[in-house]
Design a protein around this motif. Structure first.
Motif, PDB file in Angstrom:
ATOM      1  N   GLY A  60      50.979  12.805  28.800  1.00 23.06           N
ATOM      2  CA  GLY A  60      50.849  14.244  28.722  1.00 23.06           C
ATOM      3  C   GLY A  60      51.234  14.792  27.363  1.00 23.06           C
ATOM      4  N   SER A  61      50.769  15.983  27.076  1.00 26.95           N
ATOM      5  CA  SER A  61      51.075  16.644  25.825  1.00 26.95           C
ATOM      6  C   SER A  61      52.356  17.451  25.965  1.00 26.95           C
ATOM      7  CB  SER A  61      49.934  17.570  25.417  1.00 26.95           C
ATOM      8  OG  SER A  61      50.335  18.439  24.382  1.00 26.95           O
ATOM      9  N   VAL A  62      53.306  17.197  25.085  1.00 28.93           N
ATOM     10  CA  VAL A  62      54.569  17.933  25.112  1.00 28.93           C
ATOM     11  C   VAL A  62      54.333  19.404  24.811  1.00 28.93           C
ATOM     12  CG1 VAL A  62      56.779  18.221  23.941  1.00 28.93           C
ATOM     13  CG2 VAL A  62      56.044  15.952  24.636  1.00 28.93           C
ATOM     14  N   SER A  63      53.483  19.691  23.817  1.00 37.90           N
ATOM     15  CA  SER A  63      53.231  21.092  23.462  1.00 37.90           C
ATOM     16  C   SER A  63      52.648  21.872  24.633  1.00 37.90           C
ATOM     17  CB  SER A  63      52.282  21.168  22.260  1.00 37.90           C
ATOM     18  OG  SER A  63      52.881  20.657  21.098  1.00 37.90           O
ATOM     19  N   ALA A  64      51.695  21.261  25.345  1.00 36.76           N
ATOM     20  CA  ALA A  64      51.073  21.950  26.474  1.00 36.76           C
ATOM     21  C   ALA A  64      52.076  22.176  27.599  1.00 36.76           C
ATOM     22  CB  ALA A  64      49.883  21.145  26.978  1.00 36.76           C
ATOM     23  N   THR A  65      52.903  21.169  27.869  1.00 32.98           N
ATOM     24  CA  THR A  65      53.913  21.318  28.917  1.00 32.98           C
ATOM     25  C   THR A  65      54.934  22.385  28.542  1.00 32.98           C
ATOM     26  OG1 THR A  65      53.641  18.984  29.510  1.00 32.98           O
ATOM     27  CG2 THR A  65      55.632  20.088  30.306  1.00 32.98           C
ATOM     28  N   LEU A  66      55.362  22.365  27.294  1.00 33.21           N
ATOM     29  CA  LEU A  66      56.310  23.371  26.812  1.00 33.21           C
ATOM     30  C   LEU A  66      55.725  24.771  26.958  1.00 33.21           C
ATOM     31  CD1 LEU A  66      58.878  24.285  25.333  1.00 33.21           C
ATOM     32  CD2 LEU A  66      57.748  23.670  23.165  1.00 33.21           C
ATOM     33  N   ALA A  67      54.471  24.933  26.581  1.00 32.77           N
ATOM     34  CA  ALA A  67      53.828  26.250  26.690  1.00 32.77           C
ATOM     35  C   ALA A  67      53.816  26.743  28.130  1.00 32.77           C
ATOM     36  CB  ALA A  67      52.404  26.181  26.142  1.00 32.77           C
ATOM     37  N   GLY A  68      53.630  25.826  29.072  1.00 34.69           N
ATOM     38  CA  GLY A  68      53.587  26.207  30.476  1.00 34.69           C
ATOM     39  C   GLY A  68      54.932  26.576  31.069  1.00 34.69           C
ATOM     40  N   LEU A  69      56.010  26.279  30.375  1.00 30.89           N
ATOM     41  CA  LEU A  69      57.356  26.579  30.875  1.00 30.89           C
ATOM     42  C   LEU A  69      57.982  27.809  30.226  1.00 30.89           C
ATOM     43  CD1 LEU A  69      58.793  22.930  30.973  1.00 30.89           C
ATOM     44  CD2 LEU A  69      58.044  24.319  32.916  1.00 30.89           C
ATOM     45  N   LEU A  70      57.251  28.466  29.362  1.00 33.46           N
ATOM     46  CA  LEU A  70      57.799  29.649  28.685  1.00 33.46           C
ATOM     47  C   LEU A  70      57.922  30.828  29.653  1.00 33.46           C
ATOM     48  CD1 LEU A  70      55.792  29.486  25.347  1.00 33.46           C
ATOM     49  CD2 LEU A  70      58.220  28.939  25.664  1.00 33.46           C
ATOM     50  N   PRO A  71      58.893  31.695  29.423  1.00 33.36           N
ATOM     51  CA  PRO A  71      59.057  32.865  30.299  1.00 33.36           C
ATOM     52  C   PRO A  71      57.972  33.894  30.027  1.00 33.36           C
ATOM     53  CG  PRO A  71      60.594  32.975  28.466  1.00 33.36           C
ATOM     54  CD  PRO A  71      59.923  31.632  28.372  1.00 33.36           C
ATOM     55  N   LYS A  72      57.804  34.799  30.979  1.00 33.56           N
ATOM     56  CA  LYS A  72      56.864  35.891  30.785  1.00 33.56           C
ATOM     57  C   LYS A  72      57.382  36.819  29.690  1.00 33.56           C
ATOM     58  CE  LYS A  72      55.237  35.872  35.593  1.00 33.56           C
ATOM     59  NZ  LYS A  72      55.097  36.670  36.829  1.00 33.56           N
ATOM     60  N   GLY A  73      56.453  37.461  29.016  1.00 33.80           N
ATOM     61  CA  GLY A  73      56.850  38.433  28.009  1.00 33.80           C
ATOM     62  C   GLY A  73      56.845  37.894  26.595  1.00 33.80           C
ATOM     63  N   VAL A  74      56.563  36.595  26.431  1.00 38.00           N
ATOM     64  CA  VAL A  74      56.450  36.050  25.080  1.00 38.00           C
ATOM     65  C   VAL A  74      55.011  35.588  24.862  1.00 38.00           C
ATOM     66  CG1 VAL A  74      58.858  35.352  24.931  1.00 38.00           C
ATOM     67  CG2 VAL A  74      57.179  33.735  25.792  1.00 38.00           C
ATOM     68  N   GLU A  75      54.488  35.907  23.714  1.00 38.08           N
ATOM     69  CA  GLU A  75      53.116  35.529  23.372  1.00 38.08           C
ATOM     70  C   GLU A  75      53.140  34.279  22.504  1.00 38.08           C
ATOM     71  OE1 GLU A  75      49.247  37.249  20.885  1.00 38.08           O
ATOM     72  OE2 GLU A  75      51.111  38.414  21.021  1.00 38.08           O
ATOM     73  N   ILE A  76      52.292  33.311  22.827  1.00 39.20           N
ATOM     74  CA  ILE A  76      52.177  32.106  22.015  1.00 39.20           C
ATOM     75  C   ILE A  76      51.238  32.403  20.848  1.00 39.20           C
ATOM     76  CG2 ILE A  76      51.411  29.709  21.967  1.00 39.20           C
ATOM     77  CD1 ILE A  76      52.105  29.515  24.923  1.00 39.20           C
ATOM     78  N   VAL A  77      51.760  32.318  19.629  1.00 37.51           N
ATOM     79  CA  VAL A  77      50.945  32.593  18.446  1.00 37.51           C
ATOM     80  C   VAL A  77      50.655  31.315  17.662  1.00 37.51           C
ATOM     81  CG1 VAL A  77      51.740  34.967  18.266  1.00 37.51           C
ATOM     82  CG2 VAL A  77      53.016  33.159  17.101  1.00 37.51           C
TER      83      VAL A  77
END
Length: 427
Positions: free
Chosen positions: A290-307
């Motif tokens: 699995g991709s660490v970046s993709a997994t990390l992105a899926g665990l972020l809280p609401k209210g933050v935008e991935i740029v």
């Protein structure tokens, strides 16, 4: 921790080693060289998220120096040369068990002089494949370096020669362009050569913040059989603490390519004692993961935008987030089995969760070369040795000025991400 090494761990590791060894001039090059073989094998396991602070210092005694003579930390820095090739202990090819006849320091220096374009070469140093380190009485990594002047200003140039396990993730990472979230550079390209070798040409800087105007250009070549050639050049007579003497380093990309791909260096790489050829890291991925970046992105809280987001790396990943208060870099390492360093990284004061996971937190400066950057880190290790360590910065990159006062994610949120059970499903 790049190298690689082109990752931020290697950058931090290099800085720690340089700072702690600044007063130890004798044999410093030998120590760096002897640790390099094992250190590079560990790059894939001990990467960016252990950058800085207590974690990086603790690993100095575990992985050894990551920097080759002519090798790099994550910012592309060369370890300062202090040891002399005369300090080496000469051995015969039969004694070393070399795959091919030994290549002497004199031979490497002769090749270096022959391959450079017309100019004056001074302050030369070299070490052949038939020498041992006086510091540990072990085989030393060959290299050659000098100060070159084509009439337009003095410039340090070095060639480091080593081997990497062919076909591995480590071999691939040595010629992958670094991410600008971690390393400042002007241009980078990777080319596949006709013989299957990979060649990276990177035009960057000695310091992440580009201070002093010292430029570092490099060519890194990895062949299908694991020969690893690393050429570096500066626009100053030394990589550090020397005034800039010319606008750019002397060798163009074409000249760097010609120097790095010269057959003589490959012959020297083959002459490194076979017993010293590195083996693949114990946790080298054997299949899709699995991709660490993709997994990390899926665990972020609401209210933050991935740029911004990293590539599909199986052990290291990052995202750049913005909660409306400025960009914030968040990076994470997922390392399968780190029980060998558990005692050094997780002391008696570590928090222990009900499932046996140990947790430690750190607040530290994010980069000593960039004022105002802070880094918050949560380091965790599960009972089976799986280590997940996550760091957040108050900037969108480790090499740029702060964009906010504190990172976008709190230590509590970082711990929640690091201890999420989803990491158990990767690799």
């Amino acid at each position: 921790m790049p190298e690689a090494d082109h990752d931020s761990f290697e950058e931090r590791f290099t800085d720690v080693l340089r700072d702690t060894g600044a007063a130890l001039d004798t044999g410093r090059r030998d120590l760096a060289a002897e640790g390099a073989a094992r250190g590079r094998r560990l790059v894939a396991r001990r990467r960016a998220a252990v950058a800085g602070g207590v974690a990086a210092v603790a690993l100095v005694g575990v992985g050894g120096a990551l920097v080759l003579p002519g090798g790099q930390g994550g910012d592309g820095r060369q370890q300062s040369a202090a040891g002399s090739p005369k300090a080496g202990i000469t051995t015969t090819a039969a004694e070393t068990g070399a795959a091919k006849p030994a290549v002497s320091a004199a031979s490497l220096l002769g090749t270096f002089k022959k391959l450079l374009p017309g100019g004056r070469l001074t302050q030369t140093e070299a070490r052949g494949t038939d020498e041992r380190s006086s510091a540990k009485n072990m085989y030393a990594t060959p290299y050659v370096q000098g100060v070159y002047d084509d009439g337009r200003g003095k410039a340090a140039i070095s060639v480091g020669i080593n081997r990497v396990p062919p076909g591995t993730q480590e071999a691939r990472q040595n010629t992958q362009c670094p991410d600008k979230a971690f390393i400042a550079y002007d241009s980078c390209s990777t080319t596949k050569l006709a013989d299957g070798s990979a060649l990276m040409i990177l035009k960057g800087y000695e310091y992440p913040d580009k201070r002093s105007g010292t430029k570092l250009w490099r060519a890194e070549l990895v062949t299908p059989t694991g020969q690893f050639i690393d050429v570096q050049e500066w626009n100053a007579a030394a990589e550090k603490d020397a005034p800039v003497t010319r606008p750019e380093p002397p060798l163009s990309a074409a000249r760097l390519t010609a120097l790095a791909t010269a057959a003589e260096w490959r012959t020297a790489a083959d002459a490194i004692p076979a017993s010293q050829w590195p083996k693949p890291a114990p946790n080298e991925p054997k299949g899709p993961t699995g991709s660490v970046s993709a997994t990390l992105a899926g665990l972020l809280p609401k209210g933050v935008e991935i740029v911004g987001k990293g590539n599909a790396d199986p052990e290291f990943g990052y995202v750049v987030v913005d909660d409306g208060k400025g960009a914030s870099l968040v990076q994470l390492n997922d390392q399968p089995d780190m029980r060998d360093v558990e005692g050094e990284l997780f002391g008696a004061d570590a928090k222990v969760l009900p499932d046996g996971t140990k947790v430690v937190t750190h607040r530290s400066a994010g980069d000593k070369d960039v004022a105002g950057i802070v880094m918050w880190t949560v380091d965790t290790i599960r009972p089976d040795g799986r280590r997940v360590v996550i760091s957040a910065f108050n900037s969108g990159a480790q090499t740029t000025a702060p964009t906010r006062k504190t990172p976008a994610l709190t230590l509590s949120r970082l711990e929640k991400i690091a201890t999420d059970p989803k990491w158990n499903t990767l690799g």
